[in-house]
Motif scaffolding. Structure first.
Motif, PDB file in Angstrom:
ATOM      1  N   ASP A 159      42.215  49.885  36.617  1.00 56.11           N
ATOM      2  CA  ASP A 159      43.672  49.617  37.029  1.00 56.11           C
ATOM      3  C   ASP A 159      43.634  49.769  38.173  1.00 56.11           C
ATOM      4  N   HIS A 160      43.601  51.391  38.322  1.00 60.18           N
ATOM      5  CA  HIS A 160      44.005  52.086  39.347  1.00 60.18           C
ATOM      6  C   HIS A 160      43.284  51.317  40.777  1.00 60.18           C
ATOM      7  N   GLU A 161      42.045  50.645  40.611  1.00 55.21           N
ATOM      8  CA  GLU A 161      41.277  49.918  41.200  1.00 55.21           C
ATOM      9  C   GLU A 161      42.029  48.362  41.544  1.00 55.21           C
ATOM     10  N   ALA A 162      42.536  47.966  40.849  1.00 52.93           N
ATOM     11  CA  ALA A 162      42.642  46.658  40.752  1.00 52.93           C
ATOM     12  C   ALA A 162      44.498  46.434  41.695  1.00 52.93           C
ATOM     13  N   ALA A 163      45.451  48.058  41.043  1.00 57.66           N
ATOM     14  CA  ALA A 163      46.093  47.865  42.108  1.00 57.66           C
ATOM     15  C   ALA A 163      45.932  47.874  43.097  1.00 57.66           C
ATOM     16  N   SER A 164      44.962  49.380  43.664  1.00 54.21           N
ATOM     17  CA  SER A 164      44.412  49.172  44.590  1.00 54.21           C
ATOM     18  C   SER A 164      43.787  47.315  45.529  1.00 54.21           C
ATOM     19  N   THR A 165      43.229  46.872  45.283  1.00 54.95           N
ATOM     20  CA  THR A 165      42.983  45.440  46.085  1.00 54.95           C
ATOM     21  C   THR A 165      44.372  44.864  46.082  1.00 54.95           C
ATOM     22  N   ALA A 166      45.320  44.697  45.057  1.00 60.65           N
ATOM     23  CA  ALA A 166      46.594  44.013  45.152  1.00 60.65           C
ATOM     24  C   ALA A 166      47.316  44.571  46.211  1.00 60.65           C
ATOM     25  N   THR A 167      47.614  46.053  46.538  1.00 61.72           N
ATOM     26  CA  THR A 167      47.731  46.627  47.573  1.00 61.72           C
ATOM     27  C   THR A 167      47.616  46.393  48.793  1.00 61.72           C
ATOM     28  N   GLN A 168      46.412  46.935  48.766  1.00 58.51           N
ATOM     29  CA  GLN A 168      45.403  46.535  50.205  1.00 58.51           C
ATOM     30  C   GLN A 168      45.484  45.162  50.658  1.00 58.51           C
ATOM     31  N   HIS A 169      45.509  44.166  49.795  1.00 58.07           N
ATOM     32  CA  HIS A 169      46.257  43.139  50.495  1.00 58.07           C
ATOM     33  C   HIS A 169      47.385  42.424  51.615  1.00 58.07           C
ATOM     34  N   LEU A 170      48.325  42.975  50.373  1.00 57.03           N
ATOM     35  CA  LEU A 170      49.327  43.784  51.314  1.00 57.03           C
ATOM     36  C   LEU A 170      49.409  43.778  52.660  1.00 57.03           C
ATOM     37  N   LEU A 171      48.625  45.308  52.931  1.00 53.81           N
ATOM     38  CA  LEU A 171      48.396  46.013  53.976  1.00 53.81           C
ATOM     39  C   LEU A 171      47.988  45.364  54.776  1.00 53.81           C
ATOM     40  N   ASP A 172      47.098  44.345  54.140  1.00 50.96           N
ATOM     41  CA  ASP A 172      46.168  44.050  54.932  1.00 50.96           C
ATOM     42  C   ASP A 172      46.405  42.868  55.517  1.00 50.96           C
ATOM     43  N   LEU A 173      47.582  42.231  55.422  1.00 49.31           N
ATOM     44  CA  LEU A 173      48.662  41.328  56.091  1.00 49.31           C
ATOM     45  C   LEU A 173      49.942  41.521  56.723  1.00 49.31           C
ATOM     46  N   GLY A 174      49.605  43.190  57.219  1.00 51.24           N
ATOM     47  CA  GLY A 174      50.702  43.814  57.896  1.00 51.24           C
ATOM     48  C   GLY A 174      52.288  44.287  57.442  1.00 51.24           C
ATOM     49  N   HIS A 175      51.947  44.014  55.974  1.00 56.41           N
ATOM     50  CA  HIS A 175      52.896  44.814  54.834  1.00 56.41           C
ATOM     51  C   HIS A 175      53.400  46.161  55.441  1.00 56.41           C
ATOM     52  N   ARG A 176      54.383  46.593  55.269  1.00 53.83           N
ATOM     53  CA  ARG A 176      54.115  48.297  55.355  1.00 53.83           C
ATOM     54  C   ARG A 176      55.245  48.551  53.964  1.00 53.83           C
ATOM     55  N   ARG A 177      56.424  48.034  54.196  1.00 53.45           N
ATOM     56  CA  ARG A 177      57.475  48.492  53.025  1.00 53.45           C
ATOM     57  C   ARG A 177      57.040  47.240  52.246  1.00 53.45           C
ATOM     58  N   ILE A 178      56.217  48.335  50.461  1.00 55.56           N
ATOM     59  CA  ILE A 178      55.268  46.917  50.472  1.00 55.56           C
ATOM     60  C   ILE A 178      56.580  47.697  48.332  1.00 55.56           C
TER      61      ILE A 178
END
Lengths: 335, 335
Positions: A159-178
């Motif tokens: 679960d930690h990794e899954a959440a990390s994947t999701a968050t990282q995907h958003l970060l990669d798209l340039g998002h910062r206020r997540i």
DNA sequence: TTGAAAGCGCTAACAT
DNA sequence: ATGTTAGCGCTTTCAA
């Protein structure tokens, strides 16, 4: 009702031999087995699970304890488990807690299960120490699905990794206020996933140097309605997040709805990602971190059955892989 | 394992008295009952369902046969049934057919259920004559949910009427080219609803003088994917329908998706209505004919339990009401 | 390979 | 109100 005795009389053999023949045990001549089977069929013999259970102490039944069958996620796991149980001739006894504390109490506290089932599957529930103690004292194989319980047989995703994947995907798209929509980390239907996912989100954000902001974390109770409520709140403030990570697809669906209500376009104004790959996810174009739901049920069932047959078996912790599925609710941050 | 015998020895009474006391039967002095209960608790007594079942012929277990637990509709019925069964101390044995003919065969053909359950609930399946015969020979109460089976205890809605309500709603909005998405009227998972709903649709159309057109009737297999496929077809031809009535919300959701893919706006370009009031319906703004799903499970369970206790009980056909829920996928025809 | 016999834990009919 | 006594239908030693 014709019993084993009638068959024994019919083939002029002892009930012991008939029992052996019927169960496919070895030490019965082919000829005898054939005659027994034929006679059983002809007489319309139907075995009595109660009698077999009483004599052997085994019921060929597995209990599955589920928070809510009406949630697709749980139903899919049940379906997976049912498949392998059925293949192996086991029956599935369903205990649906449905958010009802008294139901939970009844299943765990009274020793309801003790002489009733050969094994137990617990879905996405974090048993209390007391409940664990009772499960242990059942003296039966128990597998816990979707929760991290060291020392116990478990089947889950990271679960930690899954959440990390999701968050990282958003970060990669340039998002910062997540923003993050999760669920209570304890309660009647608590499990360990909520906290692990929250931690994964926070960790990943921290790596970017952005400290997690409490105002960006909301409780969506792992339901569509909860996600809707949480997202409404998150999106209607000033300085709203440009992306939302919901710890389940159902909450993400609620978030999509909130965005729509507020006149925000997804993904242009706000990106949304979930976890699960819910059966409805593709119809919402939802980007998500997919987990093998059905498979978790199959693996867990296989696991308890193995525990039942293997002489010396010991609890295993199975972790199944997840995969980012990019659809159309996430996009590059517009600057 | 402490048995009734140990308790009997402990309180210096016969096992018969202990059994009576434990089961709350009358004819046991309050004092005795108290002592028995206390002793049972103290010794950690747990009753053996197998033994009780063998001796009494009753298992306090009900089988629920369901086409697919992963479909919300069926899961919700199971949840309703489980609630009342649990309240009354009955266990629920789940048989999930999951579109698997061999599973269906196994449940019905072999006399699997015979000595295993006290009653049976069959969801949205139309048992074949042979299967009905076997169910009958179980000699146990059977309730069929969601199908019209004269002579049997059933719980359902008036499917013809529900379809009529939906069709009439579209007619009232001025639509005349109204397509229908239904499902096979026979097959592995057939039930009687598909044909009744189709009939309701046709009847209602005919009343307006518009003869039903075969090219406006499609098969959506009662799934989202099926509804999507069917609607794609219906909407991409020339002279496309101005409204679609899907016989289930899941198919309607598929239809919404198809419209979106084809660049058609709902409800401006095409109206869509379903049946069920699926948990996701409101998030799609779907207009639908709501049926009391959960309640059907409760009523059916109550019915079989009544059959089990009432001395002379006879099969009843319960029809629950439906209600038109207008949301935002249906609108006045644009001329 | 087969059989005899005990017994699993409870309920229910019949007594008292 | 309580006890006695048979089973319910099967599995499982132990023997043959």
């Amino acid at each position: 009702m014709t019993s084993i005795k009638d068959v024994a009389r019919d083939v002029e053999m002892s009930t012991a031999t008939v029992s052996r023949a019927l169960r496919g045990l070895q030490g019965v001549s082919e000829e005898t087995r054939g005659r027994v089977m034929e006679s059983a069929r002809r007489l319309g013999y139907v075995p009595s699970p109660s009698a077999a259970g009483l004599a052997s102490g085994l019921t060929r039944t597995v209990a599955v304890i589920v928070p809510r069958v009406t949630q697709w996620f749980f139903a899919a796991i049940v379906q997976g488990a049912e498949e392998v149980l059925r293949e192996r001739g086991y029956d599935l006894l369903l205990y649906n807690l449905a958010g009802d504390a008294s139901a939970r109490h009844r299943v765990f506290e009274t020793n309801l299960l003790t002489k009733r089932v050969d094994a137990v599957l617990v879905l996405s529930l974090k048993p209390s120490p007391d409940e664990l103690d009772r499960l242990l004292r059942l003296g039966r194989p128990v597998t816990i699905i979707g929760a991290d319980m060291p020392g116990w047989a478990t089947v889950r995703i990271d679960d930690h990794e899954a959440a990390s994947t999701a968050t990282q995907h958003l970060l990669d798209l340039g998002h910062r206020r997540i923003a993050y929509i999760g669920g209570a980390t304890e309660g009647v239907l608590d499990f360990t996933a909520p906290s692990a996912r929250l931690a994964g989100y926070r960790c990943t954000l921290e790596r970017t140097g952005a400290p997690p902001a409490p105002e960006l974390e909301a409780d969506g109770a792992f339901t569509v309605a909860g996600g809707l409520r949480a997202a409404r709140e998150l999106l209607s403030g000033t300085d709203r997040p440009t992306a939302i990570f919901a710890a389940s697809d159902e909450m993400a669906i609620g978030a999509l709805r909130a965005a729509q209500e507020l006149g925000l376009r997804v993904p242009e104004d706000v990106s949304v990602i979930g976890i699960d790959d819910h059966e409805m996810a593709s119809y919402f174009d939802l980007t998500t971190v997919a987990q093998p739901v059905h498979e978790q049920g199959r693996v867990a069932a296989t696991q308890v059955l193995a525990a039942l047959t293997d002489d010396h078996w010991h609890p295993e912790q199975v972790i199944l892989p997840t995969e980012l599925v990019v659809r159309r609710t996430t996009a590059q941050l517009r600057t």
